[in-house]
Design a protein around this motif. Structure first.
Motif, short mmCIF file in Angstrom:
data_model
loop_
_atom_site.label_atom_id
_atom_site.label_comp_id
_atom_site.label_asym_id
_atom_site.label_seq_id
_atom_site.Cartn_x
_atom_site.Cartn_y
_atom_site.Cartn_z
N SER A 30 0.82 -1.12 0.14
CA SER A 30 -0.25 -0.10 0.12
C SER A 30 1.05 1.02 0.04
N LYS A 31 0.23 2.45 0.26
CA LYS A 31 1.06 3.56 0.20
C LYS A 31 2.13 3.56 1.48
N THR A 32 1.88 2.82 2.45
CA THR A 32 2.61 2.80 3.64
C THR A 32 3.36 1.40 4.05
N GLN A 33 3.03 0.58 3.38
CA GLN A 33 3.43 -0.95 3.38
C GLN A 33 3.82 -1.61 2.24
N ILE A 34 4.96 -2.26 2.43
CA ILE A 34 5.83 -2.77 1.19
C ILE A 34 5.29 -4.08 0.68
N LYS A 35 5.10 -4.19 -0.70
CA LYS A 35 4.66 -5.53 -1.04
C LYS A 35 5.90 -6.68 -1.11
N GLY A 36 5.34 -8.03 -1.18
CA GLY A 36 6.27 -8.97 -1.10
C GLY A 36 5.97 -10.31 -0.48
N TRP A 37 6.88 -11.04 -0.20
CA TRP A 37 6.30 -12.42 0.65
C TRP A 37 6.65 -12.22 2.20
N TYR A 38 5.82 -12.71 2.93
CA TYR A 38 5.89 -12.71 4.14
C TYR A 38 5.57 -14.01 4.73
N GLN A 39 6.21 -14.31 6.03
CA GLN A 39 5.76 -15.48 6.78
C GLN A 39 4.44 -15.06 7.52
N LYS A 40 3.52 -15.75 7.69
CA LYS A 40 1.87 -15.26 8.36
C LYS A 40 2.25 -15.32 9.94
N TYR A 41 1.72 -14.37 10.46
CA TYR A 41 1.27 -14.59 11.72
C TYR A 41 0.31 -15.89 11.99
N THR A 42 0.40 -16.51 12.93
CA THR A 42 -0.39 -17.59 13.13
C THR A 42 -2.01 -16.88 13.59
N THR A 43 -2.91 -17.91 13.40
CA THR A 43 -4.44 -17.43 13.57
C THR A 43 -4.38 -16.92 15.13
N GLU A 44 -3.65 -17.69 16.13
CA GLU A 44 -3.53 -17.56 17.71
C GLU A 44 -3.05 -16.08 17.79
N GLN A 45 -1.97 -15.90 17.09
CA GLN A 45 -1.23 -14.51 17.25
C GLN A 45 -2.25 -13.35 16.82
N GLU A 46 -2.86 -13.57 15.78
CA GLU A 46 -3.78 -12.44 15.31
C GLU A 46 -4.94 -12.34 16.26
N GLU A 47 -5.40 -13.33 16.64
CA GLU A 47 -6.63 -13.19 17.89
C GLU A 47 -6.08 -12.64 19.11
N SER A 48 -5.06 -12.98 19.66
CA SER A 48 -4.30 -12.34 20.53
C SER A 48 -3.86 -11.02 20.78
N LEU A 49 -3.66 -10.55 19.31
CA LEU A 49 -3.25 -9.17 19.03
C LEU A 49 -4.58 -8.42 19.16
N VAL A 50 -5.80 -8.87 18.81
CA VAL A 50 -7.07 -8.11 19.06
C VAL A 50 -7.44 -8.18 20.72
N ASN A 51 -7.14 -9.34 21.20
CA ASN A 51 -7.46 -9.25 22.47
C ASN A 51 -6.51 -8.40 23.31
N LEU A 52 -5.32 -8.26 22.85
CA LEU A 52 -4.52 -7.26 23.63
C LEU A 52 -4.80 -5.86 23.52
N CYS A 53 -5.38 -5.52 22.50
CA CYS A 53 -5.88 -4.07 22.03
C CYS A 53 -7.06 -3.91 22.94
N MET A 54 -7.91 -4.98 23.13
CA MET A 54 -9.13 -4.89 23.80
C MET A 54 -8.95 -4.55 25.32
N TRP A 55 -7.82 -5.24 25.87
CA TRP A 55 -7.36 -5.17 27.28
C TRP A 55 -6.77 -3.67 27.56
N LEU A 56 -5.86 -3.26 26.27
CA LEU A 56 -5.32 -1.80 26.47
C LEU A 56 -6.33 -0.88 26.72
N LYS A 57 -7.32 -1.22 25.90
CA LYS A 57 -8.47 0.00 25.85
C LYS A 57 -9.41 -0.26 26.94
N ALA A 58 -9.47 -1.36 27.62
CA ALA A 58 -10.62 -1.51 28.74
C ALA A 58 -9.81 -0.91 30.04
N ARG A 59 -8.41 -0.83 30.04
CA ARG A 59 -7.46 -0.34 30.98
C ARG A 59 -7.55 1.06 31.25
#
Length: 276
Positions: free
Chosen positions: A122-151
């Motif tokens: 995109s305009k701010t992110q580089i195209k190419g091949w990447y190793q994927k975050y795991t499904t557990e990592q992505e869900e945990s990232l969302v939960n972490l943001c919910m926790w930080l917001k809740a605090r």
């Protein structure tokens, strides 16, 4: 799950508003299984961040309300050098990789093809091949943001959940950093939209008015409860699951404060928790 650890990363002082205003998403260019190991690297390098392994477990080795270096040259929404206002999370994976024939590599290390993803950029992110975050990592990232917001709902903003690559591009150094890039299954603006949607499903700013939690419950409200218990001085894992340890800790809290002891969060229990 947020796992406190005694590695003790160096901090520079409290955030200006008392807690982080946002979160910078990094990848570590390290084995996805790393968690504590990434914190140990950070300590040696003088950096301060949370670390997440491939199971989505988050390791914490500093006071979350104190800042330290992790973002370097960065800019967002009129602010520069945002380490002093945004927390950082290193999601452990190899990040940007290269394709040679039908195989994928990080340096000389082969990455399974099932873990590779092409990213258009995109305009701010580089195209190419990447190793994927795991499904557990992505869900945990969302939960972490919910926790930080809740605090601290008035301080932490989902608009400030940003990629390291976005910060560099905003600073005028497009391409200098690539994380998270295509390791995340969506563009960062899509992640911010998802966070707003998840938050709207549960307004964690007023849980005691409507929610009685008890053993067996799961979700953001339980994360809020566990966070409040930690802030009250109890050692408990923040995983969003109301199990036997959370129940015992809540009972101890109720006993300490002269509240009716039932291991549930009635209105009086919430009110005492929110005083902490």
């Amino acid at each position: 799950a947020i796992i406190p650890h005694n590695v003790k990363l160096k901090t520079k002082g409290r955030y200006p508003k008392g807690s982080p205003e946002g979160l910078v998403v990094h990848y570590s260019v390290a084995p996805p299984t790393w968690g504590l190991e990434c914190l140990q690297y950070g300590k040696g390098a003088g950096y301060t961040f949370l670390s997440m392994n491939n199971k989505g477990q988050v390791y914490q080795a500093h006071d979350i309300d104190k800042w330290g270096y992790h973002a370097g040259k960065s800019a967002w929404a009129g602010s520069k050098y945002v380490s002093s206002i945004f927390a950082g999370i290193e999601i452990n994976c190899w990040g940007k990789i290269r394709k040679k024939g039908d195989k994928f590599y990080s340096g000389s290390r082969e990455i399974p093809a099932s873990q590779a993803r092409w990213f258009d950029g995109s305009k701010t992110q580089i195209k190419g091949w990447y190793q994927k975050y795991t499904t557990e990592q992505e869900e945990s990232l969302v939960n972490l943001c919910m926790w930080l917001k809740a605090r601290n709902p008035d301080v932490f903003k989902f608009e400030n959940v940003v990629g390291h690559d976005e910060l560099r591009a905003e600073f005028g150094l497009y391409g200098d950093k690539q994380d998270p890039g295509g390791s995340l299954s969506m563009h960062m603006p899509q992640l911010r939209t998802l966070l707003h949607k998840r938050w709207s499903e549960f307004d964690a700013t007023k849980p005691y008015k409507t929610i009685v939690l008890e053993k067996g419950d799961v979700g953001y409200a339980v994360q809020v409860l566990q966070t409040k218990l930690v802030k009250a001085g109890y050692q408990i894992e923040i995983d969003g699951k109301f199990g036997p340890i959370t129940e015992k800790t809540l009972i101890d809290f109720q006993k300490e404060h002269g509240i009716e002891v039932d291991g549930k969060t009635d209105q009086q229990t919430w009110e005492y928790l929110y005083k902490k």
